[in-house]
Scaffold this active site. Structure first.
Site, PDB file in Angstrom:
ATOM      1  N   LYS A  14       0.833  -1.213   0.000  1.00 26.08           N
ATOM      2  CA  LYS A  14       0.000   0.000   0.000  1.00 26.08           C
ATOM      3  C   LYS A  14       0.866   1.262   0.000  1.00 26.08           C
ATOM      4  O   LYS A  14       0.716   2.116  -0.865  1.00 26.08           O
ATOM      5  CB  LYS A  14      -0.934   0.032   1.222  1.00 26.08           C
ATOM      6  CG  LYS A  14      -1.936  -1.101   1.273  1.00 26.08           C
ATOM      7  CD  LYS A  14      -2.887  -0.943   2.448  1.00 26.08           C
ATOM      8  CE  LYS A  14      -2.187  -0.994   3.793  1.00 26.08           C
ATOM      9  NZ  LYS A  14      -1.644  -2.311   4.161  1.00 26.08           N
ATOM     10  N   ARG A  89      -9.942   1.336   7.873  1.00 26.15           N
ATOM     11  CA  ARG A  89      -9.539  -0.018   8.257  1.00 26.15           C
ATOM     12  C   ARG A  89     -10.638  -0.729   9.042  1.00 26.15           C
ATOM     13  O   ARG A  89     -10.484  -1.901   9.380  1.00 26.15           O
ATOM     14  CB  ARG A  89      -8.310   0.067   9.167  1.00 26.15           C
ATOM     15  CG  ARG A  89      -6.988  -0.237   8.500  1.00 26.15           C
ATOM     16  CD  ARG A  89      -5.896   0.017   9.540  1.00 26.15           C
ATOM     17  NE  ARG A  89      -4.691  -0.719   9.290  1.00 26.15           N
ATOM     18  CZ  ARG A  89      -3.676  -0.244   8.575  1.00 26.15           C
ATOM     19  NH1 ARG A  89      -3.744   0.908   7.982  1.00 26.15           N
ATOM     20  NH2 ARG A  89      -2.591  -0.970   8.450  1.00 26.15           N
ATOM     21  N   ARG A 128      11.780  -6.121   5.474  1.00 30.17           N
ATOM     22  CA  ARG A 128      11.756  -4.725   5.917  1.00 30.17           C
ATOM     23  C   ARG A 128      12.228  -4.608   7.367  1.00 30.17           C
ATOM     24  O   ARG A 128      12.865  -3.624   7.735  1.00 30.17           O
ATOM     25  CB  ARG A 128      10.342  -4.140   5.772  1.00 30.17           C
ATOM     26  CG  ARG A 128      10.298  -2.659   6.108  1.00 30.17           C
ATOM     27  CD  ARG A 128       8.992  -2.004   5.738  1.00 30.17           C
ATOM     28  NE  ARG A 128       7.886  -2.460   6.584  1.00 30.17           N
ATOM     29  CZ  ARG A 128       6.631  -2.075   6.441  1.00 30.17           C
ATOM     30  NH1 ARG A 128       6.311  -1.237   5.472  1.00 30.17           N
ATOM     31  NH2 ARG A 128       5.695  -2.527   7.232  1.00 30.17           N
ATOM     32  N   ARG A 134      11.411  -1.619  11.917  1.00 29.18           N
ATOM     33  CA  ARG A 134      10.105  -1.174  12.431  1.00 29.18           C
ATOM     34  C   ARG A 134       9.624  -2.144  13.497  1.00 29.18           C
ATOM     35  O   ARG A 134       9.607  -3.357  13.260  1.00 29.18           O
ATOM     36  CB  ARG A 134       9.092  -1.114  11.275  1.00 29.18           C
ATOM     37  CG  ARG A 134       8.594   0.282  11.023  1.00 29.18           C
ATOM     38  CD  ARG A 134       7.759   0.329   9.793  1.00 29.18           C
ATOM     39  NE  ARG A 134       6.415  -0.217   9.989  1.00 29.18           N
ATOM     40  CZ  ARG A 134       5.430  -0.056   9.113  1.00 29.18           C
ATOM     41  NH1 ARG A 134       5.651   0.618   8.004  1.00 29.18           N
ATOM     42  NH2 ARG A 134       4.245  -0.581   9.340  1.00 29.18           N
ATOM     43  N   ARG A 145      -1.056  -8.719  13.051  1.00 28.84           N
ATOM     44  CA  ARG A 145      -1.596  -7.683  12.152  1.00 28.84           C
ATOM     45  C   ARG A 145      -2.430  -8.324  11.048  1.00 28.84           C
ATOM     46  O   ARG A 145      -3.445  -7.774  10.620  1.00 28.84           O
ATOM     47  CB  ARG A 145      -0.456  -6.857  11.549  1.00 28.84           C
ATOM     48  CG  ARG A 145       0.136  -5.878  12.552  1.00 28.84           C
ATOM     49  CD  ARG A 145       1.491  -5.359  12.128  1.00 28.84           C
ATOM     50  NE  ARG A 145       1.445  -4.555  10.921  1.00 28.84           N
ATOM     51  CZ  ARG A 145       2.504  -4.290  10.164  1.00 28.84           C
ATOM     52  NH1 ARG A 145       3.687  -4.790  10.480  1.00 28.84           N
ATOM     53  NH2 ARG A 145       2.385  -3.528   9.105  1.00 28.84           N
TER      54      ARG A 145
HETATM   55  P1  B4P Z   1       3.740  -1.872   2.289  1.00 27.18           P
HETATM   56  O1  B4P Z   1       2.629  -2.822   2.159  1.00 27.18           O
HETATM   57  O2  B4P Z   1       3.799  -0.718   1.354  1.00 27.18           O
HETATM   58  O3  B4P Z   1       3.690  -1.517   3.826  1.00 27.18           O
HETATM   59  P2  B4P Z   1       2.864  -0.413   4.559  1.00 27.18           P
HETATM   60  O4  B4P Z   1       2.293   0.635   3.686  1.00 27.18           O
HETATM   61  O5  B4P Z   1       3.794   0.030   5.570  1.00 27.18           O
HETATM   62  O6  B4P Z   1       1.562  -1.101   5.117  1.00 27.18           O
HETATM   63  P3  B4P Z   1       1.309  -1.652   6.533  1.00 27.18           P
HETATM   64  O7  B4P Z   1      -0.076  -2.183   6.536  1.00 27.18           O
HETATM   65  O8  B4P Z   1       2.433  -2.594   6.844  1.00 27.18           O
HETATM   66  O9  B4P Z   1       1.451  -0.447   7.558  1.00 27.18           O
HETATM   67  P4  B4P Z   1       0.626   0.890   7.806  1.00 27.18           P
HETATM   68  O10 B4P Z   1       1.628   1.983   7.773  1.00 27.18           O
HETATM   69  O11 B4P Z   1      -0.555   1.035   6.909  1.00 27.18           O
HETATM   70  O12 B4P Z   1       5.171  -2.514   2.083  1.00 27.18           O
HETATM   71  C1  B4P Z   1       5.695  -3.527   2.903  1.00 27.18           C
HETATM   72  C2  B4P Z   1       7.083  -3.964   2.401  1.00 27.18           C
HETATM   73  O13 B4P Z   1       6.938  -4.696   1.189  1.00 27.18           O
HETATM   74  C3  B4P Z   1       8.038  -2.815   2.102  1.00 27.18           C
HETATM   75  O14 B4P Z   1       9.287  -3.150   2.616  1.00 27.18           O
HETATM   76  C4  B4P Z   1       8.073  -2.752   0.593  1.00 27.18           C
HETATM   77  O15 B4P Z   1       9.326  -2.323   0.082  1.00 27.18           O
HETATM   78  C5  B4P Z   1       7.823  -4.195   0.180  1.00 27.18           C
HETATM   79  N1  B4P Z   1       7.128  -4.309  -1.103  1.00 27.18           N
HETATM   80  C6  B4P Z   1       6.057  -3.578  -1.495  1.00 27.18           C
HETATM   81  N2  B4P Z   1       5.672  -3.947  -2.729  1.00 27.18           N
HETATM   82  C7  B4P Z   1       6.518  -4.970  -3.108  1.00 27.18           C
HETATM   83  C8  B4P Z   1       6.607  -5.792  -4.279  1.00 27.18           C
HETATM   84  N3  B4P Z   1       5.775  -5.649  -5.328  1.00 27.18           N
HETATM   85  N4  B4P Z   1       7.570  -6.736  -4.312  1.00 27.18           N
HETATM   86  C9  B4P Z   1       8.421  -6.880  -3.273  1.00 27.18           C
HETATM   87  N5  B4P Z   1       8.396  -6.137  -2.148  1.00 27.18           N
HETATM   88  C10 B4P Z   1       7.450  -5.191  -2.060  1.00 27.18           C
HETATM   89  O16 B4P Z   1       0.073   0.697   9.302  1.00 27.18           O
HETATM   90  C11 B4P Z   1       0.927   0.520  10.406  1.00 27.18           C
HETATM   91  C12 B4P Z   1       0.113   0.561  11.707  1.00 27.18           C
HETATM   92  O17 B4P Z   1      -0.477   1.881  11.875  1.00 27.18           O
HETATM   93  C13 B4P Z   1      -1.087  -0.382  11.794  1.00 27.18           C
HETATM   94  O18 B4P Z   1      -0.725  -1.698  12.211  1.00 27.18           O
HETATM   95  C14 B4P Z   1      -1.966   0.361  12.851  1.00 27.18           C
HETATM   96  O19 B4P Z   1      -1.489   0.131  14.146  1.00 27.18           O
HETATM   97  C15 B4P Z   1      -1.769   1.812  12.510  1.00 27.18           C
HETATM   98  N6  B4P Z   1      -2.792   2.325  11.576  1.00 27.18           N
HETATM   99  C16 B4P Z   1      -2.563   2.766  10.297  1.00 27.18           C
HETATM  100  N7  B4P Z   1      -3.713   3.172   9.723  1.00 27.18           N
HETATM  101  C17 B4P Z   1      -4.704   2.948  10.643  1.00 27.18           C
HETATM  102  C18 B4P Z   1      -6.119   3.129  10.642  1.00 27.18           C
HETATM  103  N8  B4P Z   1      -6.767   3.626   9.585  1.00 27.18           N
HETATM  104  N9  B4P Z   1      -6.819   2.789  11.751  1.00 27.18           N
HETATM  105  C19 B4P Z   1      -6.202   2.310  12.831  1.00 27.18           C
HETATM  106  N10 B4P Z   1      -4.861   2.103  12.904  1.00 27.18           N
HETATM  107  C20 B4P Z   1      -4.112   2.419  11.824  1.00 27.18           C
END
Ligand code: B4P
Length: 199
Positions: A14, A89, A128, A134, A145
């Site tokens: 995402k 979410r 990651r 992280r 998660r």
């Molecule tokens: P991403 O999937 O991009 O990770 P993310 O955006 O950080 O999503 P995530 O769900 O983990 O965390 P978020 O910040 O939303 O990438 C993951 C890894 O994969 C990276 O290292 C990337 O380089 C790699 N990758 C991506 N695409 C790839 C591909 N095609 N091939 C290979 N590798 C690839 O949320 C974090 C926390 O914040 C949540 O757990 C919660 O506690 C809180 N939070 C956020 N939004 C919330 C909400 N709306 N409500 C309540 N809590 C919330």
């Protein structure tokens, strides 16, 4: 003008795709995760409230998250479009977003679901964890998660599908390839941008 959101399990890409799509459609990418992380880093009152939930892999309470998004969407750069990454979410967050958009006479153009196998996302987040350290990328926290995603967020997919705005995209493959898939799928729904055509 595009109002989009990205939904998918942790590690589906995402945040990675949000940055690229924001460039293509010339709209701000709004990541609740990034906003929370920046608040934790800067030790703000919000960061202090959110940290324990994030470290445990739980959703931050809706009351904190909804308020945060309301004020972010009210900023001028989001007037003509936005890409929400990681929000909503929960069902309560969907309700909140619906109310906000309705009160501004707008609606979502598309909801992009990034589809990825749990074992693939666990492997990505393991990588990651070694690169960025992280705290919520610890393997046990990641598995939690994923459970939280299945229980609280996956049901939103049916809600948006029922409204006819869901676009499912396979998130396995090279990062650029996934972006092209998303842009192609959105183009098929009439959502284009001048820079999208140059991809
Ligand atoms: P991403 O999937 O991009 O990770 P993310 O955006 O950080 O999503 P995530 O769900 O983990 O965390 P978020 O910040 O939303 O990438 C993951 C890894 O994969 C990276 O290292 C990337 O380089 C790699 N990758 C991506 N695409 C790839 C591909 N095609 N091939 C290979 N590798 C690839 O949320 C974090 C926390 O914040 C949540 O757990 C919660 O506690 C809180 N939070 C956020 N939004 C919330 C909400 N709306 N409500 C309540 N809590 C919330």
């Amino acid at each position: 003008m595009s109002r989009l959101l990205l939904i998918g399990p942790p590690g589906a890409g995402k945040g990675t795709q949000a940055v690229r799509l924001a460039d293509v459609y010339v709209i701000p990418a709004i990541s609740t995760g990034d906003i929370f992380r920046s608040n934790v880093k800067n030790e703000t009152a919000l960061g202090k409230q959110a940290q324990a939930f994030m470290d445990a892999g739980d959703n931050v309470p809706d009351s904190l998250t909804n308020e945060l998004i309301r004020s972010r969407l009210a900023e001028s750069d989001a007037e003509s479009g936005f890409l929400l990454d990681g929000y909503p979410r929960t069902v309560d967050q969907v309700r909140e977003l619906d109310e906000y958009l309705a009160s501004h006479g707008t609606q979502l153009d598309a909801v992009i679901e990034l589809v990825a196998d749990p074992e693939v996302v666990i492997a990505r987040l393991r990588k990651r964890a070694t690169e960025q350290g992280r705290s919520d990328d610890d393997e046990n926290v990641v598995r939690h998660r994923l459970d939280v995603y299945r229980e609280q967020t996956a049901p939103l997919i049916d809600i948006y599908d029922g409204r006819g705005v869901l676009v499912k995209v396979d998130a396995i493959g090279e990062i650029a390839e996934v972006t092209t898939r998303i842009v192609t799928a959105l183009g098929g729904r009439g959502l284009t941008s001048s820079s999208a055509t140059t991809l």
